[in-house]
Design an enzyme around this catalytic site. Structure first.
Site, PDB file in Angstrom:
ATOM      1  N   GLY A 140       8.039   8.134   9.691  1.00  0.00           N
ATOM      2  CA  GLY A 140       8.226   8.668   8.343  1.00  0.00           C
ATOM      3  C   GLY A 140       8.672   7.598   7.362  1.00  0.00           C
ATOM      4  O   GLY A 140       8.276   7.605   6.190  1.00  0.00           O
ATOM      5  N   ASP A 141       9.494   6.663   7.826  1.00  0.00           N
ATOM      6  CA  ASP A 141       9.931   5.561   6.965  1.00  0.00           C
ATOM      7  C   ASP A 141       8.766   4.619   6.663  1.00  0.00           C
ATOM      8  O   ASP A 141       8.632   4.127   5.540  1.00  0.00           O
ATOM      9  CB  ASP A 141      11.059   4.791   7.637  1.00  0.00           C
ATOM     10  CG  ASP A 141      12.304   5.636   7.844  1.00  0.00           C
ATOM     11  OD1 ASP A 141      12.569   6.505   7.005  1.00  0.00           O
ATOM     12  OD2 ASP A 141      12.997   5.428   8.853  1.00  0.00           O
ATOM     13  N   ALA A 142       7.928   4.355   7.672  1.00  0.00           N
ATOM     14  CA  ALA A 142       6.747   3.525   7.445  1.00  0.00           C
ATOM     15  C   ALA A 142       5.788   4.205   6.472  1.00  0.00           C
ATOM     16  O   ALA A 142       5.173   3.545   5.618  1.00  0.00           O
ATOM     17  CB  ALA A 142       6.046   3.237   8.768  1.00  0.00           C
TER      18      ALA A 142
ATOM     19  N   ALA B  96       7.172   3.703   3.017  1.00  0.00           N
ATOM     20  CA  ALA B  96       6.954   2.319   2.592  1.00  0.00           C
ATOM     21  C   ALA B  96       5.514   2.100   2.150  1.00  0.00           C
ATOM     22  O   ALA B  96       5.253   1.444   1.135  1.00  0.00           O
ATOM     23  CB  ALA B  96       7.315   1.366   3.729  1.00  0.00           C
TER      24      ALA B  96
END
Length: 295
Positions: A239-241, A244
């Site tokens: 989810g963070d990728a 980003a």
């Protein structure tokens, strides 16, 4: 001056691959473990650096060994640590991530000092000078102060409040955000009465559906992308990728539909690798989008 400034948690992660999640009075076997930097703000920052975006970080760690490892990991990724506070005599937050054979994740951990940054600790000049500010889970007052400072300066703001959304009042940060990220569970919390004063029909709302892709709702249009057909090995950090990738394309002046596809590619590539800090480099994403079909 950074193109993107992220703010929130900086952790040290211990990822344990298990044959199954243990039940009460039960036992599971650990057959692999991996240690790396973690925390949503740090993960997004490292992923943005890999996507060739100039990025800085606001957060905090202790002066212990885990904090040293977390700082070294971010420095090697190319993240500016000018805004990272090192708290003397304190412990860095450590998260133990249990990952089963389907790539699903359960989290154990302590918060350590990953919320030591308060509103009075913020370098407002750095916030105003960034092209974009991305907020993740942190003290609500800190998130609100950063979001308001950025918004007043004309800097765009995105916010991914994460799984603790229903436990904390993030209304100030949400009101100032131009882009809000949420998964299906968090979307339900956003629509509860406590956030009724922060309408979401006048900004970009990105809803992550995991293996089923994602959708972007703008004030005028809705875009969907079904994701990519990959074998999920570990969904930690995907989810963070995703966030980003979406931010990287928007600051590069791409449209939201292109940003959505790019974000899904970043999330898929991360889920196909082990560990939270496995977001792909820009060249890997380009190759993936050139070779892989949609699901």
């Amino acid at each position: 001056m950074e193109t993107v400034l992220t703010a929130g948690h900086v952790n040290w992660d211990v990822t344990l691959r298990v044959d199954r999640f243990p039940e009460a009075d039960g036992e599971a076997a650990i057959y692999d473990q991996h240690r790396s930097g973690g925390g949503s703000a740090a993960n997004v920052a490292a992923a943005l650096a890999g996507l060739e975006v100039d990025v800085g970080l606001i957060g905090s760690v202790g002066d212990d060994e885990n904090g040293l490892l977390a700082r070294r990991d971010l420095e090697e990724a190319g993240v500016s640590l000018d805004g990272l506070r090192v708290v003397a005599g304190a412990n860095t937050a450590v998260k133990y991530l249990l990952v089963d054979d389907d790539g699903e994740v359960a989290v154990l951990g302590n918060d350590g000092v990953n919320e030591a940054v308060g509103p009075d600790d913020i370098d407002e000049r750095r916030v105003r000078d960034a092209d974009h500010v991305h907020l993740t889970s942190q003290r609500p007052a800190t998130a609100g102060a950063i979001a308001t400072t950025a918004s007043d300066a004309g800097t765009t703001v995105s916010f991914d409040p994460g799984r603790r959304l229903s436990d904390r009042d993030y209304s100030e940060a949400l009101s100032a955000a131009d882009i809000v990220f949420a998964n299906d569970r968090e979307r339900a919390a956003l629509l509860e009465d406590e956030y009724a004063g922060s309408p979401f029909d006048d900004r970009i709302v990105v809803i992550k559906h995991g293996a089923d892709g994602a959708a972007v709702h703008t004030p005028t249009e809705t875009y969907t992308h079904a994701g990519f057909d990959i074998e999920a090995v570990d969904t930690v950090g995907s989810g963070d990728a995703f966030a980003a990738g979406f931010i990287a394309k928007l600051v590069d002046s791409a449209g939201v539909e292109d940003a959505l596809e790019y974000a899904n590619a970043c999330g898929a590539l991360t889920a196909s690798e082990r560990g939270a800090r496995t977001a792909p480099a820009a060249q890997a994403v380009a190759r993936f989008l050139g070779l892989r079909p949609h699901s």
